[in-house]
Write a protein that holds these residues in place. Sequence first.
Motif, PDB file in Angstrom:
ATOM      1  N   ASN A  52       0.921  -1.020  -0.073  1.00 37.04           N
ATOM      2  CA  ASN A  52       0.001   0.034  -0.072  1.00 37.04           C
ATOM      3  C   ASN A  52       0.841   1.469  -0.047  1.00 37.04           C
ATOM      4  O   ASN A  52       0.148   2.321  -0.146  1.00 37.04           O
ATOM      5  CB  ASN A  52      -0.797   0.114   1.225  1.00 37.04           C
ATOM      6  CG  ASN A  52      -2.275  -0.215   0.804  1.00 37.04           C
ATOM      7  OD1 ASN A  52      -2.686  -0.496  -0.045  1.00 37.04           O
ATOM      8  ND2 ASN A  52      -3.377  -0.444   1.777  1.00 37.04           N
ATOM      9  N   SER A  78       3.772  -4.872  -6.848  1.00 35.64           N
ATOM     10  CA  SER A  78       2.323  -4.191  -7.150  1.00 35.64           C
ATOM     11  C   SER A  78       2.245  -3.166  -6.179  1.00 35.64           C
ATOM     12  O   SER A  78       2.223  -3.507  -4.797  1.00 35.64           O
ATOM     13  CB  SER A  78       1.403  -4.975  -7.086  1.00 35.64           C
ATOM     14  OG  SER A  78       1.372  -5.986  -8.343  1.00 35.64           O
ATOM     15  N   SER A  80       0.266   0.528  -4.539  1.00 35.51           N
ATOM     16  CA  SER A  80      -1.036   1.228  -4.566  1.00 35.51           C
ATOM     17  C   SER A  80      -0.828   2.447  -5.559  1.00 35.51           C
ATOM     18  O   SER A  80      -1.862   2.905  -5.880  1.00 35.51           O
ATOM     19  CB  SER A  80      -1.387   1.594  -2.939  1.00 35.51           C
ATOM     20  OG  SER A  80      -0.539   2.577  -2.709  1.00 35.51           O
ATOM     21  N   GLN A  82       0.282   2.486  -8.745  1.00 30.62           N
ATOM     22  CA  GLN A  82      -0.068   1.918  -9.768  1.00 30.62           C
ATOM     23  C   GLN A  82      -1.608   1.471  -9.696  1.00 30.62           C
ATOM     24  O   GLN A  82      -2.167   2.030 -10.708  1.00 30.62           O
ATOM     25  CB  GLN A  82       0.741   0.361  -9.881  1.00 30.62           C
ATOM     26  CG  GLN A  82       2.065   0.584 -10.172  1.00 30.62           C
ATOM     27  CD  GLN A  82       2.842  -0.963 -10.006  1.00 30.62           C
ATOM     28  OE1 GLN A  82       2.356  -1.511  -9.386  1.00 30.62           O
ATOM     29  NE2 GLN A  82       3.766  -1.205 -11.201  1.00 30.62           N
ATOM     30  N   ALA A  83      -2.067   1.031  -8.712  1.00 27.28           N
ATOM     31  CA  ALA A  83      -3.635   0.940  -8.608  1.00 27.28           C
ATOM     32  C   ALA A  83      -4.458   2.447  -8.546  1.00 27.28           C
ATOM     33  O   ALA A  83      -5.149   2.388  -9.307  1.00 27.28           O
ATOM     34  CB  ALA A  83      -3.944   0.379  -7.413  1.00 27.28           C
ATOM     35  N   LYS A  86      -4.153   3.475 -12.294  1.00 28.28           N
ATOM     36  CA  LYS A  86      -5.314   2.659 -13.161  1.00 28.28           C
ATOM     37  C   LYS A  86      -6.539   3.335 -12.973  1.00 28.28           C
ATOM     38  O   LYS A  86      -7.456   3.486 -13.825  1.00 28.28           O
ATOM     39  CB  LYS A  86      -5.166   1.444 -12.716  1.00 28.28           C
ATOM     40  CG  LYS A  86      -6.247   0.372 -13.437  1.00 28.28           C
ATOM     41  CD  LYS A  86      -5.911  -0.996 -13.082  1.00 28.28           C
ATOM     42  CE  LYS A  86      -6.567  -2.088 -14.041  1.00 28.28           C
ATOM     43  NZ  LYS A  86      -7.981  -1.903 -13.683  1.00 28.28           N
ATOM     44  N   CYS A 157      -4.438   6.586  -2.616  1.00 26.02           N
ATOM     45  CA  CYS A 157      -3.825   5.274  -2.758  1.00 26.02           C
ATOM     46  C   CYS A 157      -4.120   4.387  -1.511  1.00 26.02           C
ATOM     47  O   CYS A 157      -4.202   3.205  -2.038  1.00 26.02           O
ATOM     48  CB  CYS A 157      -2.273   5.585  -2.678  1.00 26.02           C
ATOM     49  SG  CYS A 157      -1.639   6.548  -4.292  1.00 26.02           S
ATOM     50  N   ALA A 191      -7.820   3.406  -3.583  1.00 25.78           N
ATOM     51  CA  ALA A 191      -7.187   2.395  -4.847  1.00 25.78           C
ATOM     52  C   ALA A 191      -6.549   1.247  -4.364  1.00 25.78           C
ATOM     53  O   ALA A 191      -6.688   0.218  -4.983  1.00 25.78           O
ATOM     54  CB  ALA A 191      -6.262   3.265  -5.670  1.00 25.78           C
ATOM     55  N   GLY A 192      -5.891   1.442  -3.085  1.00 25.14           N
ATOM     56  CA  GLY A 192      -5.146   0.283  -2.617  1.00 25.14           C
ATOM     57  C   GLY A 192      -6.014  -0.753  -1.673  1.00 25.14           C
ATOM     58  O   GLY A 192      -6.899  -0.789  -1.521  1.00 25.14           O
ATOM     59  N   PRO A 197      -8.429  -4.829  -6.500  1.00 29.01           N
ATOM     60  CA  PRO A 197      -7.469  -5.072  -7.596  1.00 29.01           C
ATOM     61  C   PRO A 197      -6.072  -5.430  -7.319  1.00 29.01           C
ATOM     62  O   PRO A 197      -5.341  -6.087  -8.085  1.00 29.01           O
ATOM     63  CB  PRO A 197      -7.804  -3.586  -8.154  1.00 29.01           C
ATOM     64  CG  PRO A 197      -9.153  -3.341  -7.611  1.00 29.01           C
ATOM     65  CD  PRO A 197      -9.129  -3.763  -6.145  1.00 29.01           C
ATOM     66  N   LEU A 198      -5.535  -4.717  -6.316  1.00 28.31           N
ATOM     67  CA  LEU A 198      -4.018  -5.094  -6.132  1.00 28.31           C
ATOM     68  C   LEU A 198      -3.803  -6.652  -6.092  1.00 28.31           C
ATOM     69  O   LEU A 198      -2.857  -7.282  -6.580  1.00 28.31           O
ATOM     70  CB  LEU A 198      -3.668  -4.693  -4.661  1.00 28.31           C
ATOM     71  CG  LEU A 198      -2.978  -3.266  -4.888  1.00 28.31           C
ATOM     72  CD1 LEU A 198      -2.587  -2.701  -3.565  1.00 28.31           C
ATOM     73  CD2 LEU A 198      -1.652  -3.033  -5.818  1.00 28.31           C
ATOM     74  N   THR A 201      -4.473  -8.452  -9.382  1.00 26.90           N
ATOM     75  CA  THR A 201      -3.505  -8.032 -10.447  1.00 26.90           C
ATOM     76  C   THR A 201      -2.270  -9.024 -10.377  1.00 26.90           C
ATOM     77  O   THR A 201      -1.401  -9.429 -11.144  1.00 26.90           O
ATOM     78  CB  THR A 201      -3.218  -6.537 -10.377  1.00 26.90           C
ATOM     79  OG1 THR A 201      -4.574  -5.823 -10.739  1.00 26.90           O
ATOM     80  CG2 THR A 201      -2.283  -6.360 -11.488  1.00 26.90           C
TER      81      THR A 201
END
Length: 337
Positions: A52, A78, A80, A82-83, A86, A157, A191-192, A197-198, A201
Amino acid sequence: MASDGEGLAAGYDVLLFDLDGTVYHGPEPIPGVADAIRALRDRGIAVRFVTNNASRAPEAVAETLRGMAIEADVSEVSTSAQAAAKVLRERLPGGAQVLVVGAPALEAEVEAAGLTPVRQVSEHVAAVVQGHWTETGWKHLAEAALAIRAGALWVACNVDATLPTERGLLPGNGAMVAALRTATDAEPVVAGKPAAPLFHTAAQSAGASRPLAVGDRLDTDIAGAITAGVDSLLVLTGVATPASLLAAVPEERPTYVAQDLGALDEPADDLAPGPQKGWQVEVDGETLVATGKGPGDAYGLLRALCHEAWQSGVTAVRAGDDLAATALGELGLTHAP
């Protein structure tokens, strides 16, 4: 769940590791982590790092891990940031201006998503994205508050209130998000973790179908795993404590509980909350009474306590004998027999 009697890790084809509080504390690796991850790779079990923390780019995260003798490729990380990028890409037209409250790594992810990162508010700002950064101050929050009040989309994030470090728990991105929430009466899109999704993905990147999420926080790592529909292992090397685990709501209860990553080779059944050899836990009014019935470690007692606490709603604990008193003391749940 992993099959009966197997070492826990053997029941899964990828392990999704949180970083802060699970793999390291600030610049210091948690003892035993490098060996545990190396053993997974030697057995052909995929590893992914799902964090995160939006303050560093995946390349920097991978480099940090390698500096701790932990093999890591950029493709295995991966974040947060990046998330969040997106989420922004899905909701905004290409080239839209995004006011960044966060580290240069977050700014880079926004730009990589085909958007225009800025640091000052204007009538052209379409969104605000906020991630952890040790340099965040009043002037950054002020710019964001103006944009959010003007109707900009707000993406956080993560909302981790604290960040585990080698010095202890420090303010996390969630603390700064709370300041903006108070100033704007708005709510961000998160997002995180605990969003799913994290996890999805990361598992998909490994071509895996049986992921196990490993983390130290109930409200993000474990809640996120439950949201994503995957099993989880809580390690008590970071934020969560035995007391907070006993009081966990159903949406934050892990599949397995362990002291640290050394448990990955222990039988899965032994790590699941439930009755434990060597311990007896009974409900006595508003108290859980623990007594020793033979050889058993403190974390076995904790799993037995979780089983009873989660069924009864009772979280106060008392030792019924000296064995239990010693174990409760080790867990920080000290009560005299």
